[in-house]
Design an enzyme around this catalytic site. Structure first.
Site, mmCIF file in Angstrom:
data_model
loop_
_atom_site.group_PDB
_atom_site.id
_atom_site.type_symbol
_atom_site.label_atom_id
_atom_site.label_comp_id
_atom_site.label_asym_id
_atom_site.label_seq_id
_atom_site.Cartn_x
_atom_site.Cartn_y
_atom_site.Cartn_z
ATOM 1 N N ASP A 20 0.854 -1.184 0.000
ATOM 2 C CA ASP A 20 0.000 0.000 0.000
ATOM 3 C C ASP A 20 0.899 1.247 0.000
ATOM 4 O O ASP A 20 1.748 1.403 0.882
ATOM 5 C CB ASP A 20 -0.853 -0.045 1.275
ATOM 6 C CG ASP A 20 -1.844 1.107 1.362
ATOM 7 O OD1 ASP A 20 -1.591 2.179 0.782
ATOM 8 O OD2 ASP A 20 -2.872 0.915 2.032
ATOM 9 N N ILE A 21 0.693 2.112 -0.960
ATOM 10 C CA ILE A 21 1.590 3.264 -1.109
ATOM 11 C C ILE A 21 1.504 4.220 0.087
ATOM 12 O O ILE A 21 2.483 4.889 0.420
ATOM 13 C CB ILE A 21 1.322 4.003 -2.445
ATOM 14 C CG1 ILE A 21 2.532 4.893 -2.792
ATOM 15 C CG2 ILE A 21 0.028 4.806 -2.412
ATOM 16 C CD1 ILE A 21 2.631 5.269 -4.228
ATOM 17 N N GLY A 42 -9.348 4.938 -5.710
ATOM 18 C CA GLY A 42 -8.046 4.290 -5.855
ATOM 19 C C GLY A 42 -6.980 4.879 -4.949
ATOM 20 O O GLY A 42 -7.217 5.135 -3.771
ATOM 21 N N VAL A 43 -5.792 5.097 -5.501
ATOM 22 C CA VAL A 43 -4.660 5.636 -4.754
ATOM 23 C C VAL A 43 -5.024 6.995 -4.139
ATOM 24 O O VAL A 43 -4.703 7.283 -2.985
ATOM 25 C CB VAL A 43 -3.437 5.812 -5.693
ATOM 26 C CG1 VAL A 43 -2.303 6.517 -4.990
ATOM 27 C CG2 VAL A 43 -2.977 4.463 -6.223
ATOM 28 N N ASP A 44 -5.683 7.817 -4.937
ATOM 29 C CA ASP A 44 -6.069 9.164 -4.520
ATOM 30 C C ASP A 44 -6.916 9.114 -3.240
ATOM 31 O O ASP A 44 -6.637 9.812 -2.249
ATOM 32 C CB ASP A 44 -6.884 9.774 -5.672
ATOM 33 C CG ASP A 44 -6.879 11.284 -5.654
ATOM 34 O OD1 ASP A 44 -6.132 11.873 -4.853
ATOM 35 O OD2 ASP A 44 -7.631 11.871 -6.450
ATOM 36 N N SER A 132 -2.404 5.483 -13.918
ATOM 37 C CA SER A 132 -3.359 5.234 -15.016
ATOM 38 C C SER A 132 -3.815 3.779 -15.153
ATOM 39 O O SER A 132 -4.673 3.485 -15.983
ATOM 40 C CB SER A 132 -2.821 5.704 -16.385
ATOM 41 O OG SER A 132 -2.823 7.109 -16.460
ATOM 42 N N TYR A 136 -8.321 4.554 -14.636
ATOM 43 C CA TYR A 136 -8.075 5.118 -15.969
ATOM 44 C C TYR A 136 -7.797 4.067 -17.045
ATOM 45 O O TYR A 136 -7.554 4.408 -18.199
ATOM 46 C CB TYR A 136 -6.966 6.173 -15.912
ATOM 47 C CG TYR A 136 -7.416 7.508 -15.339
ATOM 48 C CD1 TYR A 136 -8.717 7.693 -14.892
ATOM 49 C CD2 TYR A 136 -6.546 8.592 -15.250
ATOM 50 C CE1 TYR A 136 -9.138 8.899 -14.364
ATOM 51 C CE2 TYR A 136 -6.963 9.820 -14.724
ATOM 52 C CZ TYR A 136 -8.263 9.957 -14.281
ATOM 53 O OH TYR A 136 -8.676 11.159 -13.763
HETATM 54 P P1 ADP Z 1 -5.736 5.879 -12.113
HETATM 55 O O1 ADP Z 1 -6.991 6.666 -11.878
HETATM 56 O O2 ADP Z 1 -4.562 6.743 -12.526
HETATM 57 O O3 ADP Z 1 -5.939 4.701 -12.998
HETATM 58 P P2 ADP Z 1 -5.946 4.343 -9.615
HETATM 59 O O4 ADP Z 1 -5.690 4.906 -8.271
HETATM 60 O O5 ADP Z 1 -7.344 3.991 -9.973
HETATM 61 O O6 ADP Z 1 -5.278 5.362 -10.662
HETATM 62 O O7 ADP Z 1 -5.072 3.025 -9.805
HETATM 63 C C1 ADP Z 1 -3.700 2.969 -10.083
HETATM 64 C C2 ADP Z 1 -3.144 1.648 -9.567
HETATM 65 O O8 ADP Z 1 -2.948 1.759 -8.165
HETATM 66 C C3 ADP Z 1 -4.045 0.440 -9.754
HETATM 67 O O9 ADP Z 1 -3.238 -0.667 -10.136
HETATM 68 C C4 ADP Z 1 -4.650 0.204 -8.361
HETATM 69 O O10 ADP Z 1 -4.941 -1.164 -8.116
HETATM 70 C C5 ADP Z 1 -3.496 0.634 -7.487
HETATM 71 N N1 ADP Z 1 -3.839 1.048 -6.106
HETATM 72 C C6 ADP Z 1 -5.042 1.361 -5.560
HETATM 73 N N2 ADP Z 1 -4.905 1.702 -4.264
HETATM 74 C C7 ADP Z 1 -3.573 1.611 -3.963
HETATM 75 C C8 ADP Z 1 -2.776 1.817 -2.792
HETATM 76 N N3 ADP Z 1 -3.324 2.191 -1.633
HETATM 77 N N4 ADP Z 1 -1.430 1.623 -2.886
HETATM 78 C C9 ADP Z 1 -0.854 1.252 -4.051
HETATM 79 N N5 ADP Z 1 -1.542 1.034 -5.183
HETATM 80 C C10 ADP Z 1 -2.881 1.205 -5.149
#
Ligand code: ADP
Length: 178
Positions: A20-21, A42-44, A132, A136
């Site tokens: 997890d980032i 997602g990450v955001d 992405s 995305y």
């Molecule tokens: P985007 O909108 O740019 O596609 P996302 O956040 O939806 O970005 O997803 C980008 C990648 O990050 C995906 O592979 C998703 O599974 C992954 N992801 C989601 N949450 C986390 C997290 N907490 N830590 C690391 N990677 C994550």
């Protein structure tokens, strides 16, 4: 590193981490943001949930002062990291995947611009998600190839670049790309 006869050589370690980032103990974590800078999924979503309201406050101020129309795709901008272990969050906006138009340069730009911002901040370690490749829609192998290739080729003082992959498939794709 200074090498006699060659001058200064910038050495970068690239590491893959399954996890997890928001938990990464690095100087800066990169957020796969959207252009509004006002949060998303997602990450955001994870970064804002774990980091607390301070990050969103700064994002709002950035919107008001510099990015009235939103942060353009392929660009990057930093805020503090609130309660995250990292010191800064570097927000970058990845391109939405398109099967009919090649947007690879914009995806590469996310990584280059994030590293440029990291250099400005003096961040030596940076954690990246697979920009992405979630909401995305970018195919993971292609996203991984662009991510690894761009970071590897970048002129930067960042010494530790870490790709933090959330699931097995993403990790495997980045392993193939490395
Ligand atoms: P985007 O909108 O740019 O596609 P996302 O956040 O939806 O970005 O997803 C980008 C990648 O990050 C995906 O592979 C998703 O599974 C992954 N992801 C989601 N949450 C986390 C997290 N907490 N830590 C690391 N990677 C994550």
């Amino acid at each position: 590193r200074f090498v006699p006869g060659l001058g200064t050589i910038l050495c970068m370690n690239i590491t893959l981490v399954r996890g997890d980032i928001t938990e990464q103990d690095v100087d800066a974590v990169v957020n796969a943001a959207n252009s509004s800078l006002l949060g998303g999924g997602g990450v955001d979503g994870a970064i804002h949930r774990r980091g607390g309201p301070e990050i969103l406050d700064e994002c709002r101020k950035l919107r008001a002062s510099h990015y009235g129309g939103g942060l353009p795709t392929g660009q990057a901008v930093a805020t503090t990291a609130g309660r995250l272990p990292a010191r800064w969050v570097i927000h970058t906006v990845g391109p939405v995947y398109s099967a009919s138009e090649d947007r690879s340069d914009l995806l590469a730009s996310c990584y280059r611009e994030s590293l440029r911002v990291a250099d400005e901040l003096g961040a030596a370690s940076v954690a990246f998600p697979a920009v992405s490749a979630g909401i995305y829609g970018w195919p993971m192998d292609d996203a991984a190839r662009i991510a690894v290739g761009t970071v590897r080729a970048a002129q930067t003082k960042v010494a530790d670049a870490r790709f933090v992959l959330f699931d097995e498939d993403a990790y495997a794709a980045f392993e193939r790309a490395v």
